[in-house]
Design a protein around this motif. Sequence first.
Motif, PDB file in Angstrom:
ATOM      1  N   GLN A   1       0.828  -1.207   0.000  1.00 36.35           N
ATOM      2  CA  GLN A   1       0.000   0.000   0.000  1.00 36.35           C
ATOM      3  C   GLN A   1       0.866   1.261   0.000  1.00 36.35           C
ATOM      4  OE1 GLN A   1      -2.323  -1.366   3.465  1.00 36.35           O
ATOM      5  NE2 GLN A   1      -4.172  -0.889   2.282  1.00 36.35           N
ATOM      6  N   ILE A   2       1.966   1.217   0.743  1.00 34.97           N
ATOM      7  CA  ILE A   2       2.878   2.369   0.761  1.00 34.97           C
ATOM      8  C   ILE A   2       3.490   2.569  -0.614  1.00 34.97           C
ATOM      9  CG2 ILE A   2       5.038   3.259   1.730  1.00 34.97           C
ATOM     10  CD1 ILE A   2       4.269   1.842   4.354  1.00 34.97           C
ATOM     11  N   THR A   3       3.845   1.471  -1.277  1.00 34.23           N
ATOM     12  CA  THR A   3       4.379   1.561  -2.638  1.00 34.23           C
ATOM     13  C   THR A   3       3.350   2.184  -3.576  1.00 34.23           C
ATOM     14  OG1 THR A   3       5.772  -0.391  -2.280  1.00 34.23           O
ATOM     15  CG2 THR A   3       5.321   0.232  -4.568  1.00 34.23           C
ATOM     16  N   ALA A   4       2.085   1.794  -3.417  1.00 34.23           N
ATOM     17  CA  ALA A   4       1.022   2.350  -4.262  1.00 34.23           C
ATOM     18  C   ALA A   4       0.892   3.855  -4.048  1.00 34.23           C
ATOM     19  CB  ALA A   4      -0.298   1.651  -3.958  1.00 34.23           C
ATOM     20  N   ILE A   5       0.965   4.311  -2.799  1.00 35.84           N
ATOM     21  CA  ILE A   5       0.891   5.746  -2.515  1.00 35.84           C
ATOM     22  C   ILE A   5       2.095   6.455  -3.138  1.00 35.84           C
ATOM     23  CG2 ILE A   5       0.970   7.474  -0.672  1.00 35.84           C
ATOM     24  CD1 ILE A   5      -0.555   5.446   1.094  1.00 35.84           C
ATOM     25  N   LEU A   6       3.270   5.833  -3.026  1.00 34.75           N
ATOM     26  CA  LEU A   6       4.475   6.402  -3.635  1.00 34.75           C
ATOM     27  C   LEU A   6       4.303   6.578  -5.139  1.00 34.75           C
ATOM     28  CD1 LEU A   6       7.498   7.198  -3.520  1.00 34.75           C
ATOM     29  CD2 LEU A   6       8.050   4.766  -3.668  1.00 34.75           C
ATOM     30  N   GLU A   7       3.572   5.656  -5.770  1.00 36.24           N
ATOM     31  CA  GLU A   7       3.347   5.706  -7.218  1.00 36.24           C
ATOM     32  C   GLU A   7       2.154   6.576  -7.602  1.00 36.24           C
ATOM     33  OE1 GLU A   7       2.939   1.573  -8.010  1.00 36.24           O
ATOM     34  OE2 GLU A   7       5.120   1.197  -8.072  1.00 36.24           O
ATOM     35  N   GLY A   8       1.529   7.228  -6.598  1.00 34.20           N
ATOM     36  CA  GLY A   8       0.413   8.118  -6.877  1.00 34.20           C
ATOM     37  C   GLY A   8      -0.915   7.419  -7.060  1.00 34.20           C
ATOM     38  N   LYS A   9      -1.006   6.160  -6.651  1.00 35.65           N
ATOM     39  CA  LYS A   9      -2.247   5.412  -6.793  1.00 35.65           C
ATOM     40  C   LYS A   9      -3.150   5.628  -5.585  1.00 35.65           C
ATOM     41  CE  LYS A   9       0.081   1.770  -9.435  1.00 35.65           C
ATOM     42  NZ  LYS A   9       0.504   0.353  -9.442  1.00 35.65           N
TER      43      LYS A   9
ATOM     44  N   GLU B   1      -3.936   7.328   8.326  1.00 36.89           N
ATOM     45  CA  GLU B   1      -2.785   6.478   8.034  1.00 36.89           C
ATOM     46  C   GLU B   1      -2.210   6.798   6.652  1.00 36.89           C
ATOM     47  OE1 GLU B   1      -3.403   2.373   8.846  1.00 36.89           O
ATOM     48  OE2 GLU B   1      -4.087   2.725  10.889  1.00 36.89           O
ATOM     49  N   VAL B   2      -3.069   7.093   5.704  1.00 32.18           N
ATOM     50  CA  VAL B   2      -2.600   7.502   4.377  1.00 32.18           C
ATOM     51  C   VAL B   2      -1.831   8.813   4.489  1.00 32.18           C
ATOM     52  CG1 VAL B   2      -3.313   8.247   2.072  1.00 32.18           C
ATOM     53  CG2 VAL B   2      -4.439   6.289   3.149  1.00 32.18           C
ATOM     54  N   GLN B   3      -2.353   9.745   5.296  1.00 38.66           N
ATOM     55  CA  GLN B   3      -1.675  11.032   5.488  1.00 38.66           C
ATOM     56  C   GLN B   3      -0.306  10.839   6.128  1.00 38.66           C
ATOM     57  OE1 GLN B   3      -2.993  14.144   4.518  1.00 38.66           O
ATOM     58  NE2 GLN B   3      -0.858  14.768   4.882  1.00 38.66           N
ATOM     59  N   GLU B   4      -0.203   9.911   7.088  1.00 36.03           N
ATOM     60  CA  GLU B   4       1.080   9.629   7.728  1.00 36.03           C
ATOM     61  C   GLU B   4       2.115   9.170   6.694  1.00 36.03           C
ATOM     62  OE1 GLU B   4      -0.109   8.313  12.295  1.00 36.03           O
ATOM     63  OE2 GLU B   4      -0.008   6.775  10.729  1.00 36.03           O
ATOM     64  N   VAL B   5       1.671   8.319   5.772  1.00 38.24           N
ATOM     65  CA  VAL B   5       2.575   7.823   4.735  1.00 38.24           C
ATOM     66  C   VAL B   5       2.984   8.954   3.799  1.00 38.24           C
ATOM     67  CG1 VAL B   5       2.773   6.317   2.724  1.00 38.24           C
ATOM     68  CG2 VAL B   5       1.726   5.463   4.831  1.00 38.24           C
ATOM     69  N   LYS B   6       2.024   9.753   3.367  1.00 41.29           N
ATOM     70  CA  LYS B   6       2.335  10.868   2.466  1.00 41.29           C
ATOM     71  C   LYS B   6       3.319  11.834   3.129  1.00 41.29           C
ATOM     72  CE  LYS B   6      -1.937  10.850  -0.265  1.00 41.29           C
ATOM     73  NZ  LYS B   6      -3.174  11.597  -0.612  1.00 41.29           N
ATOM     74  N   ASN B   7       3.119  12.097   4.414  1.00 43.13           N
ATOM     75  CA  ASN B   7       4.029  12.990   5.133  1.00 43.13           C
ATOM     76  C   ASN B   7       5.430  12.406   5.206  1.00 43.13           C
ATOM     77  OD1 ASN B   7       1.799  14.585   5.546  1.00 43.13           O
ATOM     78  ND2 ASN B   7       1.717  14.310   7.760  1.00 43.13           N
ATOM     79  N   ALA B   8       5.513  11.101   5.494  1.00 42.33           N
ATOM     80  CA  ALA B   8       6.819  10.453   5.601  1.00 42.33           C
ATOM     81  C   ALA B   8       7.539  10.473   4.255  1.00 42.33           C
ATOM     82  CB  ALA B   8       6.658   9.016   6.097  1.00 42.33           C
ATOM     83  N   LEU B   9       6.808  10.233   3.177  1.00 36.48           N
ATOM     84  CA  LEU B   9       7.410  10.293   1.848  1.00 36.48           C
ATOM     85  C   LEU B   9       7.931  11.703   1.561  1.00 36.48           C
ATOM     86  CD1 LEU B   9       4.800   8.168  -0.135  1.00 36.48           C
ATOM     87  CD2 LEU B   9       7.192   7.555   0.259  1.00 36.48           C
TER      88      LEU B   9
ATOM     89  N   ILE C   1       6.631  18.901   8.550  1.00 38.09           N
ATOM     90  CA  ILE C   1       6.210  18.107   7.390  1.00 38.09           C
ATOM     91  C   ILE C   1       5.685  16.743   7.834  1.00 38.09           C
ATOM     92  CG2 ILE C   1       7.004  17.003   5.263  1.00 38.09           C
ATOM     93  CD1 ILE C   1       9.125  19.231   5.067  1.00 38.09           C
ATOM     94  N   LEU C   2       6.393  16.111   8.748  1.00 34.57           N
ATOM     95  CA  LEU C   2       6.042  14.756   9.170  1.00 34.57           C
ATOM     96  C   LEU C   2       4.672  14.690   9.834  1.00 34.57           C
ATOM     97  CD1 LEU C   2       7.283  11.855   9.331  1.00 34.57           C
ATOM     98  CD2 LEU C   2       7.961  12.430  11.671  1.00 34.57           C
ATOM     99  N   MET C   3       4.303  15.733  10.578  1.00 35.15           N
ATOM    100  CA  MET C   3       3.053  15.702  11.343  1.00 35.15           C
ATOM    101  C   MET C   3       1.982  16.633  10.773  1.00 35.15           C
ATOM    102  SD  MET C   3       3.978  13.405  13.378  1.00 35.15           S
ATOM    103  CE  MET C   3       2.473  13.337  14.376  1.00 35.15           C
ATOM    104  N   SER C   4       2.200  17.135   9.562  1.00 30.02           N
ATOM    105  CA  SER C   4       1.222  18.027   8.929  1.00 30.02           C
ATOM    106  C   SER C   4      -0.148  17.361   8.823  1.00 30.02           C
ATOM    107  CB  SER C   4       1.727  18.404   7.536  1.00 30.02           C
ATOM    108  OG  SER C   4       0.777  19.211   6.867  1.00 30.02           O
ATOM    109  N   SER C   5      -1.193  18.092   9.202  1.00 26.90           N
ATOM    110  CA  SER C   5      -2.585  17.630   9.157  1.00 26.90           C
ATOM    111  C   SER C   5      -2.878  16.492  10.126  1.00 26.90           C
ATOM    112  CB  SER C   5      -2.970  17.188   7.733  1.00 26.90           C
ATOM    113  OG  SER C   5      -2.815  18.245   6.819  1.00 26.90           O
ATOM    114  N   LEU C   6      -1.934  16.200  11.026  1.00 26.18           N
ATOM    115  CA  LEU C   6      -2.150  15.127  11.998  1.00 26.18           C
ATOM    116  C   LEU C   6      -2.342  15.667  13.410  1.00 26.18           C
ATOM    117  CD1 LEU C   6       0.587  12.601  10.742  1.00 26.18           C
ATOM    118  CD2 LEU C   6      -1.874  12.532  10.278  1.00 26.18           C
ATOM    119  N   ILE C   7      -1.596  16.719  13.761  1.00 23.48           N
ATOM    120  CA  ILE C   7      -1.733  17.357  15.073  1.00 23.48           C
ATOM    121  C   ILE C   7      -1.671  18.873  14.877  1.00 23.48           C
ATOM    122  CG2 ILE C   7      -0.712  15.415  16.328  1.00 23.48           C
ATOM    123  CD1 ILE C   7       1.891  17.049  16.515  1.00 23.48           C
TER     124      ILE C   7
END
Length: 330
Positions: A64-72, A80-88, A111-117
Amino acid sequence: MSTYHPPYTITEEILNRVAALSEAIGRLSVFTDQARVLRLRRINRVRTIHGSLAIEGNTLSEAQITAILEGKRVIAPPREVQEVKNALAVYDRFSEWHPAAEKDLLEAHRILMSSLIDEIGCYRRGGVGVMAGQEVIHMAPPAERVPLLMADLFGWLAATDAHPLIASSVFHYEFEFIHPFADGNGRMGRLWQSLILARWKAEFADIPVESLIFEHQAEYYQALRESTQQADSAPFIIFMLRMIQEALETSTPQVAPQVTPQVGELLAMIQGEMSREDLQNALGLSDRKSFRDRYLKPALDGGFIEMTIADKPNSRLQKYRLTDKGLHFS
């Protein structure tokens, strides 16, 4: 010049591990096949993000993280999706930051915690505890002391002559002890240790230490607890050096085994998880039996690829992916 010196003892085990790690990173440095480097880097980046976020309770898989990295689009909890996008996004900026620059740490947290806290890019304003599951294993210093404690820590990091393997582990422990942010401290501590190491040897930017920490999560918290109880970060240093050593061992390419040209072609074609039909099309093959006997079966038997649904080899949903062995060869 900083006069602060974090308490830690250099043990025989620490010295031995530093020596072994220095040799291991030297072996990795001579690996110059750029196509394989880039492929390994991408996979290890996904493993790094998966490991670091999984420690904090994120349930997304590497696929799933790979898919987000590929823009899918990925169907998963939005946070959880936001956490991954922030980490990327953080790792995209990784090369820009300096380990001893406090402003860079604050920007990375933003950047890491944007839109999370709400409190992003600034030190916490209230009390906080270090949790291991539901257990509080450490109550962090009061919020009003955080700016001074962090200034001392950055001053020490800028001035220390300690080996980067030791200095990065000490910084990581002291950072978790201070727990300077309202949230995201674990992720930031692990990120900053990787940054310190990467400024020493660039290869560390792509070594997934976090995935090893995730696999030894209970030991990670135990090492933090023991160091706090002893007022000496040696237990945590030893733990982190062991994790780094194991991560290096899995990331250092081995001497490539001999494979047939057909298996070599197959391994070069695999991207992520692919069906049999996808693989045949990528190779331009129409004969199913020839593909199975000359390409697919030898690759499976050799341990270069694996099924995604191992208990149902004939499933119509079956796909294939590279193993670590296949990754190092491809």
